[in-house]
Design an enzyme around this catalytic site. Structure first.
Site, PDB file in Angstrom:
ATOM      1  N   ASN A  17       0.786  -1.236   0.000  1.00 55.15           N
ATOM      2  CA  ASN A  17       0.000   0.000   0.000  1.00 55.15           C
ATOM      3  C   ASN A  17       0.819   1.287   0.000  1.00 55.15           C
ATOM      4  O   ASN A  17       0.292   2.339  -0.347  1.00 55.15           O
ATOM      5  CB  ASN A  17      -1.014  -0.017   1.147  1.00 55.15           C
ATOM      6  CG  ASN A  17      -0.354   0.023   2.487  1.00 55.15           C
ATOM      7  OD1 ASN A  17       0.734  -0.527   2.677  1.00 55.15           O
ATOM      8  ND2 ASN A  17      -0.979   0.671   3.441  1.00 55.15           N
TER       9      ASN A  17
ATOM     10  N   GLU B 223       5.159  -3.727  11.904  1.00 56.90           N
ATOM     11  CA  GLU B 223       4.117  -2.695  11.774  1.00 56.90           C
ATOM     12  C   GLU B 223       2.946  -3.349  11.061  1.00 56.90           C
ATOM     13  O   GLU B 223       3.107  -3.857   9.946  1.00 56.90           O
ATOM     14  CB  GLU B 223       4.625  -1.499  10.963  1.00 56.90           C
ATOM     15  CG  GLU B 223       5.643  -0.638  11.671  1.00 56.90           C
ATOM     16  CD  GLU B 223       5.132   0.007  12.937  1.00 56.90           C
ATOM     17  OE1 GLU B 223       3.902   0.065  13.144  1.00 56.90           O
ATOM     18  OE2 GLU B 223       5.977   0.427  13.742  1.00 56.90           O
TER      19      GLU B 223
ATOM     20  N   CYS C 284      -2.861   1.847   6.712  1.00 50.65           N
ATOM     21  CA  CYS C 284      -2.910   1.322   8.079  1.00 50.65           C
ATOM     22  C   CYS C 284      -3.372   2.398   9.048  1.00 50.65           C
ATOM     23  O   CYS C 284      -3.873   2.107  10.121  1.00 50.65           O
ATOM     24  CB  CYS C 284      -1.540   0.797   8.483  1.00 50.65           C
ATOM     25  SG  CYS C 284      -0.247   2.002   8.176  1.00 50.65           S
TER      26      CYS C 284
ATOM     27  N   GLU D 173       9.722   3.253  14.004  1.00 49.43           N
ATOM     28  CA  GLU D 173      10.396   3.533  12.742  1.00 49.43           C
ATOM     29  C   GLU D 173      10.486   5.046  12.565  1.00 49.43           C
ATOM     30  O   GLU D 173       9.763   5.801  13.201  1.00 49.43           O
ATOM     31  CB  GLU D 173       9.593   2.945  11.578  1.00 49.43           C
ATOM     32  CG  GLU D 173       9.420   1.438  11.698  1.00 49.43           C
ATOM     33  CD  GLU D 173       9.123   0.779  10.363  1.00 49.43           C
ATOM     34  OE1 GLU D 173      10.061   0.554   9.598  1.00 49.43           O
ATOM     35  OE2 GLU D 173       7.946   0.500  10.100  1.00 49.43           O
TER      36      GLU D 173
HETATM   37  P1  NAD Z   1       0.801  -9.171   3.893  1.00 54.08           P
HETATM   38  O1  NAD Z   1       1.051  -9.558   5.300  1.00 54.08           O
HETATM   39  O2  NAD Z   1      -0.062 -10.040   3.076  1.00 54.08           O
HETATM   40  O3  NAD Z   1       2.165  -9.061   3.102  1.00 54.08           O
HETATM   41  C1  NAD Z   1       3.223  -8.243   3.568  1.00 54.08           C
HETATM   42  C2  NAD Z   1       4.528  -8.796   3.033  1.00 54.08           C
HETATM   43  O4  NAD Z   1       4.776 -10.061   3.663  1.00 54.08           O
HETATM   44  C3  NAD Z   1       4.518  -9.053   1.533  1.00 54.08           C
HETATM   45  O5  NAD Z   1       5.756  -8.672   0.985  1.00 54.08           O
HETATM   46  C4  NAD Z   1       4.315 -10.546   1.459  1.00 54.08           C
HETATM   47  O6  NAD Z   1       4.815 -11.118   0.278  1.00 54.08           O
HETATM   48  C5  NAD Z   1       5.120 -11.009   2.671  1.00 54.08           C
HETATM   49  N1  NAD Z   1       4.801 -12.373   3.137  1.00 54.08           N
HETATM   50  C6  NAD Z   1       3.661 -13.067   2.966  1.00 54.08           C
HETATM   51  N2  NAD Z   1       3.778 -14.300   3.496  1.00 54.08           N
HETATM   52  C7  NAD Z   1       5.022 -14.385   4.037  1.00 54.08           C
HETATM   53  C8  NAD Z   1       5.731 -15.402   4.741  1.00 54.08           C
HETATM   54  N3  NAD Z   1       5.227 -16.602   4.988  1.00 54.08           N
HETATM   55  N4  NAD Z   1       6.980 -15.134   5.153  1.00 54.08           N
HETATM   56  C9  NAD Z   1       7.527 -13.930   4.926  1.00 54.08           C
HETATM   57  N5  NAD Z   1       6.916 -12.932   4.250  1.00 54.08           N
HETATM   58  C10 NAD Z   1       5.666 -13.156   3.805  1.00 54.08           C
HETATM   59  O7  NAD Z   1       0.246  -7.671   3.917  1.00 54.08           O
HETATM   60  P2  NAD Z   1      -0.245  -6.786   2.673  1.00 54.08           P
HETATM   61  O8  NAD Z   1      -1.588  -7.291   2.243  1.00 54.08           O
HETATM   62  O9  NAD Z   1       0.830  -6.644   1.652  1.00 54.08           O
HETATM   63  O10 NAD Z   1      -0.397  -5.349   3.346  1.00 54.08           O
HETATM   64  C11 NAD Z   1      -1.567  -4.915   3.968  1.00 54.08           C
HETATM   65  C12 NAD Z   1      -1.377  -4.894   5.473  1.00 54.08           C
HETATM   66  O11 NAD Z   1      -0.254  -4.072   5.803  1.00 54.08           O
HETATM   67  C13 NAD Z   1      -2.545  -4.279   6.212  1.00 54.08           C
HETATM   68  O12 NAD Z   1      -2.861  -5.070   7.343  1.00 54.08           O
HETATM   69  C14 NAD Z   1      -2.009  -2.924   6.677  1.00 54.08           C
HETATM   70  O13 NAD Z   1      -2.639  -2.408   7.818  1.00 54.08           O
HETATM   71  C15 NAD Z   1      -0.591  -3.231   6.907  1.00 54.08           C
HETATM   72  N6  NAD Z   1       0.221  -2.014   6.918  1.00 54.08           N
HETATM   73  C16 NAD Z   1       0.706  -1.564   8.116  1.00 54.08           C
HETATM   74  C17 NAD Z   1       1.448  -0.392   8.184  1.00 54.08           C
HETATM   75  C18 NAD Z   1       1.985   0.093   9.492  1.00 54.08           C
HETATM   76  O14 NAD Z   1       2.947   0.854   9.477  1.00 54.08           O
HETATM   77  N7  NAD Z   1       1.425  -0.300  10.630  1.00 54.08           N
HETATM   78  C19 NAD Z   1       1.716   0.307   7.017  1.00 54.08           C
HETATM   79  C20 NAD Z   1       1.192  -0.165   5.817  1.00 54.08           C
HETATM   80  C21 NAD Z   1       0.462  -1.342   5.781  1.00 54.08           C
END
Ligand code: NAD
Length: 479
Positions: free
Chosen positions: A149, A247, A281, A459
């Protein structure tokens, strides 16, 4: 001809075409094809980062400064082009894409400066003749795993401090947004990074990400993404006794009190809930509104929502771009159905929209009559969907705002100094906004939350040092 981007491993661009990057505003538009690494390539990248660490971690600060500054300058000079590609692959509007790109440039600039501000402490020992030095050193190989995102800002706010403090990197971006990730790595590579210092391994989370989690040679992992994946990162990191930082999601409240300025409250709600298609987020998905202003607020908000232009992210008139992909669109629609079934009233939007090009368009949705116990109020939807929760007074608003498994941001709209001050102190969130949207933060100050939203050090800003360095206490006796 379709663009083809490779992975960067030990200074070499490697890999064969693996996945296609589709424009969510126009599914007929292929942004490019991208290499998809397997576990072996992930291991090579980790080994390259490990080999590059001794020299990079001992490099002179000016060497690291030069690379980061050069990268910042190039990102800024190319902001329109990079921002456009970002909007094209992720679906946020052109203005948002360019804004995010500028922020990435600012982050590299900030951490370029930090390379020259490293300091330690010299402390007298309790023993005569003994001196104590407290210094910070790089941690080692840092695994960076990012979500889709914020395709350029999140990689920037992790890569910049990791490099500034002398770490080497294995970077695994989200599958949906490889172009922004590739661009930032290409810029840093050409800015003069030695081979192996920054490795890009695009590919599946379950393959490349998992290989990073399972490696004993990854000394720290910084992760942004969903709670489910975050828990996997945590469990694997404990197993390897490595440092980790998470995060994750949010269900951020925006409290609107009777004494709020109505225009400000509506601006904050529209921006916080719907800009970037609600895919932040920090989005305000719970609008907690007191009785006295409730009806006026809902009416004014609906009036503003009617005017919001939903459409192609690359069209300058668009205010709300498409949802990122078909899976996320289904999740948004499923939650809208759940909200109706739970008894909330869909007061506006929530419908698929046909545009000139085939894309994942959804009109921003507003529920009224929601309670804080409903699933739509407790679970992160991650789309342009917000619920109005009606409350009696400030005390109830604060209680509802805090009654959530998350704790990333919160906001309050009020003209009362007393309530604003009390809210800043008592809101259980990492970032609190008064008369401002819950989303939209500065790049030079700490970012992060509490409870289910975050784990580990903050961060950004100087606080980033806590994660990307480890403390050494050295004693010496002059004899
Ligand atoms: P996701 O958890 O599906 O994926 C995040 C990353 O993790 C991707 O690069 C994905 O390929 C990787 N991943 C997936 N499975 C894995 C595994 N088994 N081992 C290691 N890595 C793996 O999340 P998303 O759908 O890409 O992002 C949306 C989420 O991110 C939402 O929940 C949002 O709130 C959160 N987010 C949080 C912040 C924050 O700073 N708190 C900022 C932006 C987004």
């Amino acid at each position: 001809m379709t663009l083809f981007r490779k992975n960067l491993i030990d200074g070499e661009w490697l890999g064969e075409a693996g996945s296609r990057n589709i424009n969510p505003s126009n599914t007929g538009d292929v942004v490019g094809e991208y290499a998809s690494a397997g576990p072996e390539q992930a291991k090579q990248a980790i080994a390259a980062a490990k080999a590059a660490f001794p020299a990079w971690s001992r490099s002179a600060p000016l060497v690291r400064h030069a690379v980061l500054k050069k990268a910042s300058d190039e990102i800024m000079a190319r902001k329109d082009e990079i921002g456009r590609n970002l909007a094209r692959e992720e679906g946020k509007t052109l203005a948002e894409g360019i804004g995010e790109t500028i922020r990435a440039a600012q982050l590299f600039d900030f951490f370029a400066g930090e390379t020259l501000r490293l300091s330690g402490e010299l402390v007298p020992s309790v023993r005569p003749g003994v001196g104590v030095e407290i210094t910070r050193e790089a941690v080692g190989v840092v695994g960076i795993i990012t979500p889709w995102n914020f395709p350029i800002a999140i990689p920037a706010w992790k890569i910049a401090p990791a490099l500034a403090y002398g770490n080497t990197i294995v970077f695994k971006p989200a599958e949906l947004v490889p172009e922004s990730a590739w661009t930032i790595v290409d810029i840093l590579h050409r800015a003069g990074l030695p081979k192996g210092v920054l490795n890009l391994v695009m590919g599946k989370g379950s393959v490349v990400g998992q290989a990073m989690l399972d490696s004993p040679d990854v000394n720290a992992i910084t992760f942004t993404g969903s709670v489910g994946t975050g828990k996997r990162v945590a469990a694997a990191s404990v197993e390897h006794m490595r440092k980790f930082q998470l995060e994750m999601g949010g269900k951020n409240p925006l409290v609107v009190l009777d004494d709020a300025h109505l225009g400000t409250a509506v601006d904050c709600a529209v921006n916080g809930a719907y800009f970037s298609t609600g895919q932040r987020c920090t989005a305000s998905s719970r609008l907690v509104v007191t009785d006295g202003i409730h009806d006026r607020f809902v009416a004014a908000l609906k009036e503003r929502m009617e005017k919001l232009v939903v459409g192609d992210a690359l069209d300058a008139k668009t205010q709300i771009g498409p949802v990122v992909d078909a899976t996320q669109l289904k999740q948004d629609e499923d939650y809208i159905a759940i909200g109706r079934k739970e008894g909330a009233e869909l007061a506006f939007g929530g419908e698929r929209l046909d545009a000139a090009t085939p894309g994942f368009y959804l009109t921003p949705a507003l529920f009224t009559g929601a309670t804080n116990a409903m699933r739509i109020s407790r679970e992160e939807i991650f789309g342009p969907v917000a619920n109005v929760i009606r409350v009696g007074d400030y005390d109830e608003a604060l209680a509802v705002a805090n009654d959530t498994p998350f704790g990333l941001t919160s906001g309050i709209c009020t003209s009362s100094l007393k309530h604003a001050t009390h809210f800043k102190r008592n809101s259980e969130a990492g970032m609190v906004m008064v008369n401002l949207p819950t989303a939209g933060v500065d790049f030079h100050v700490p970012f992060g939350g509490r409870k289910g939203s975050s784990y580990g050090p903050r961060e950004q800003g100087r606080y980033a040092m806590e994660f990307y360095t480890t403390v050494k206490t050295a004693y010496s006796f002059a004899g």
